[in-house]
Write a protein that holds these residues in place. Structure first.
Motif, mmCIF file in Angstrom:
data_model
loop_
_atom_site.group_PDB
_atom_site.id
_atom_site.type_symbol
_atom_site.label_atom_id
_atom_site.label_comp_id
_atom_site.label_asym_id
_atom_site.label_seq_id
_atom_site.Cartn_x
_atom_site.Cartn_y
_atom_site.Cartn_z
ATOM 1 N N GLN A 46 27.190 60.706 -15.594
ATOM 2 C CA GLN A 46 28.366 60.776 -14.738
ATOM 3 C C GLN A 46 28.053 60.545 -13.260
ATOM 4 O O GLN A 46 28.755 59.809 -12.587
ATOM 5 N N ASP A 47 27.005 61.130 -12.728
ATOM 6 C CA ASP A 47 26.684 61.001 -11.316
ATOM 7 C C ASP A 47 25.300 60.423 -11.065
ATOM 8 O O ASP A 47 24.730 60.599 -9.988
ATOM 9 N N LYS A 48 24.727 59.695 -12.035
ATOM 10 C CA LYS A 48 23.393 59.114 -11.885
ATOM 11 C C LYS A 48 23.447 57.622 -12.182
ATOM 12 O O LYS A 48 24.060 57.190 -13.150
ATOM 13 N N TYR A 49 22.767 56.858 -11.312
ATOM 14 C CA TYR A 49 22.779 55.406 -11.396
ATOM 15 C C TYR A 49 21.355 54.878 -11.295
ATOM 16 O O TYR A 49 20.471 55.547 -10.785
ATOM 17 N N ARG A 50 21.170 53.636 -11.754
ATOM 18 C CA ARG A 50 19.880 52.970 -11.597
ATOM 19 C C ARG A 50 20.135 51.508 -11.233
ATOM 20 O O ARG A 50 20.887 50.810 -11.897
ATOM 21 N N VAL A 51 19.479 51.073 -10.171
ATOM 22 C CA VAL A 51 19.483 49.664 -9.791
ATOM 23 C C VAL A 51 18.148 49.105 -10.250
ATOM 24 O O VAL A 51 17.095 49.642 -9.904
ATOM 25 N N SER A 52 18.180 48.038 -11.039
ATOM 26 C CA SER A 52 16.955 47.376 -11.509
ATOM 27 C C SER A 52 16.947 45.952 -10.977
ATOM 28 O O SER A 52 17.915 45.221 -11.154
ATOM 29 N N MET A 53 15.846 45.596 -10.327
ATOM 30 C CA MET A 53 15.723 44.265 -9.735
ATOM 31 C C MET A 53 14.510 43.546 -10.315
ATOM 32 O O MET A 53 13.436 44.132 -10.433
ATOM 33 N N ALA A 54 14.680 42.265 -10.659
ATOM 34 C CA ALA A 54 13.581 41.451 -11.170
ATOM 35 C C ALA A 54 12.776 40.930 -9.988
ATOM 36 O O ALA A 54 13.221 40.044 -9.266
ATOM 37 N N VAL A 55 11.613 41.516 -9.782
ATOM 38 C CA VAL A 55 10.774 41.172 -8.623
ATOM 39 C C VAL A 55 9.425 40.623 -9.086
ATOM 40 O O VAL A 55 8.378 41.041 -8.621
ATOM 41 N N ALA A 56 9.471 39.655 -9.992
ATOM 42 C CA ALA A 56 8.242 39.056 -10.514
ATOM 43 C C ALA A 56 7.410 38.480 -9.387
ATOM 44 O O ALA A 56 7.921 37.805 -8.492
ATOM 45 N N GLY A 57 6.128 38.783 -9.391
ATOM 46 C CA GLY A 57 5.211 38.261 -8.393
ATOM 47 C C GLY A 57 5.053 39.140 -7.165
ATOM 48 O O GLY A 57 4.220 38.864 -6.313
ATOM 49 N N PHE A 58 5.848 40.211 -7.043
ATOM 50 C CA PHE A 58 5.733 41.131 -5.911
ATOM 51 C C PHE A 58 4.986 42.383 -6.336
ATOM 52 O O PHE A 58 5.195 42.892 -7.431
ATOM 53 N N SER A 59 4.137 42.863 -5.441
ATOM 54 C CA SER A 59 3.467 44.134 -5.684
ATOM 55 C C SER A 59 4.249 45.230 -4.968
ATOM 56 O O SER A 59 5.118 44.944 -4.141
ATOM 57 N N GLU A 60 3.920 46.479 -5.265
ATOM 58 C CA GLU A 60 4.595 47.607 -4.619
ATOM 59 C C GLU A 60 4.421 47.559 -3.105
ATOM 60 O O GLU A 60 5.326 47.936 -2.362
ATOM 61 N N GLN A 61 3.280 47.102 -2.631
ATOM 62 C CA GLN A 61 3.016 47.052 -1.195
ATOM 63 C C GLN A 61 3.865 45.992 -0.483
ATOM 64 O O GLN A 61 4.048 46.048 0.723
ATOM 65 N N HIS A 108 27.940 60.483 -0.465
ATOM 66 C CA HIS A 108 27.083 61.487 -1.108
ATOM 67 C C HIS A 108 26.148 60.912 -2.163
ATOM 68 O O HIS A 108 25.596 61.657 -2.970
ATOM 69 N N VAL A 109 25.961 59.574 -2.200
ATOM 70 C CA VAL A 109 25.011 58.963 -3.132
ATOM 71 C C VAL A 109 23.663 58.869 -2.423
ATOM 72 O O VAL A 109 23.560 58.320 -1.326
ATOM 73 N N LYS A 110 22.645 59.440 -3.035
ATOM 74 C CA LYS A 110 21.301 59.500 -2.453
ATOM 75 C C LYS A 110 20.307 58.817 -3.387
ATOM 76 O O LYS A 110 20.433 58.884 -4.604
ATOM 77 N N VAL A 111 19.289 58.192 -2.798
ATOM 78 C CA VAL A 111 18.176 57.631 -3.575
ATOM 79 C C VAL A 111 17.244 58.782 -3.914
ATOM 80 O O VAL A 111 16.817 59.520 -3.046
ATOM 81 N N ILE A 112 16.951 58.943 -5.206
ATOM 82 C CA ILE A 112 16.078 60.051 -5.609
ATOM 83 C C ILE A 112 14.692 59.580 -6.038
ATOM 84 O O ILE A 112 13.801 60.399 -6.201
ATOM 85 N N GLY A 113 14.499 58.278 -6.192
ATOM 86 C CA GLY A 113 13.172 57.790 -6.547
ATOM 87 C C GLY A 113 13.187 56.314 -6.899
ATOM 88 O O GLY A 113 14.246 55.719 -7.090
ATOM 89 N N ALA A 114 11.986 55.734 -6.965
ATOM 90 C CA ALA A 114 11.836 54.326 -7.325
ATOM 91 C C ALA A 114 10.512 54.141 -8.047
ATOM 92 O O ALA A 114 9.547 54.857 -7.777
ATOM 93 N N PHE A 115 10.491 53.201 -8.990
ATOM 94 C CA PHE A 115 9.253 52.889 -9.706
ATOM 95 C C PHE A 115 9.307 51.455 -10.193
ATOM 96 O O PHE A 115 10.383 50.864 -10.292
ATOM 97 N N MET A 116 8.106 50.891 -10.464
ATOM 98 C CA MET A 116 8.017 49.535 -11.001
ATOM 99 C C MET A 116 7.502 49.586 -12.422
ATOM 100 O O MET A 116 6.613 50.370 -12.737
ATOM 101 N N GLU A 117 8.072 48.724 -13.266
ATOM 102 C CA GLU A 117 7.661 48.658 -14.664
ATOM 103 C C GLU A 117 7.994 47.268 -15.201
ATOM 104 O O GLU A 117 9.141 46.816 -15.087
ATOM 105 N N ASP A 118 7.015 46.582 -15.745
ATOM 106 C CA ASP A 118 7.201 45.273 -16.372
ATOM 107 C C ASP A 118 7.878 44.250 -15.463
ATOM 108 O O ASP A 118 8.761 43.512 -15.882
ATOM 109 N N GLY A 119 7.483 44.196 -14.188
ATOM 110 C CA GLY A 119 8.054 43.230 -13.258
ATOM 111 C C GLY A 119 9.432 43.591 -12.734
ATOM 112 O O GLY A 119 10.077 42.780 -12.078
ATOM 113 N N GLU A 126 21.619 59.208 -7.192
ATOM 114 C CA GLU A 126 22.414 60.317 -7.712
ATOM 115 C C GLU A 126 23.477 60.696 -6.687
ATOM 116 O O GLU A 126 23.212 60.729 -5.486
ATOM 117 N N ARG A 127 24.678 60.964 -7.187
ATOM 118 C CA ARG A 127 25.745 61.466 -6.321
ATOM 119 C C ARG A 127 25.625 62.980 -6.295
ATOM 120 O O ARG A 127 25.719 63.638 -7.320
#
Length: 150
Positions: A46-61, A108-119, A126-127
């Motif tokens: 209800q109050d949780k979302y996820r944005v997933s972006m295809a960032v092939a070729g980019f590292s976390e840095q 009231h929507v806040k970013v609670i975390g980010a991670f990379m997985e499989d590109g 979360e609201r």
């Protein structure tokens, strides 16, 4: 011929909602941002979302995530490397170009975390509705608390 909606009836009866018309107008503009990189917006609960972006070729840095004035801004910056500039591609399907992607966040929507997985870069949101704005039950006591002075 007018393509944008007319919000003047709303201005006559709603006070303080004029920013909504601006948001709708901004979303409907013809000069939309690039479609690179592709992304999904997923409703987890209800109050949780996820944005997933295809960032092939980019590292976390090489990625930067920032929130500013109800905007989520994701930036990817590839450093210029001499060996890559000299490469000759027969076909280059992996763009690996710099980008900046902006998302307008609701109240009231806040970013609670980010991670990379499989590109894919996943950003969890979360609201968090403040306690003062949540609905609450009012008890019926039978007598006024305003007149009870002891």
């Amino acid at each position: 011929m007018r393509n944008s909606p007319d919000f003047s009836p709303l201005y006559r009866s709603f006070i303080g909602f004029d920013h909504l018309a601006g948001l709708i107008d901004k979303a409907a503009r013809a000069d939309k941002q690039s479609s690179y990189p592709p992304f999904n917006i997923e409703l987890i609960s209800q109050d949780k979302y996820r944005v997933s972006m295809a960032v092939a070729g980019f590292s976390e840095q090489e990625l930067d995530i920032e929130t500013k004035q109800n905007n989520l801004i994701v930036t990817g910056t590839k450093p210029v490397i001499k060996e890559q500039a000299e490469k000759k591609f027969l076909h280059q399907g992996i763009a690996e170009r710099n980008f900046e992607r902006k998302f307008q966040l609701g109240d009231h929507v806040k970013v609670i975390g980010a991670f990379m997985e499989d590109g894919l870069l996943h950003i969890d949101l979360e609201r968090e509705i403040p306690e003062a704005l949540k609905p609450r039950k009012i008890a019926i006591n039978g007598k006024s608390l305003l007149n009870a002075e002891s």
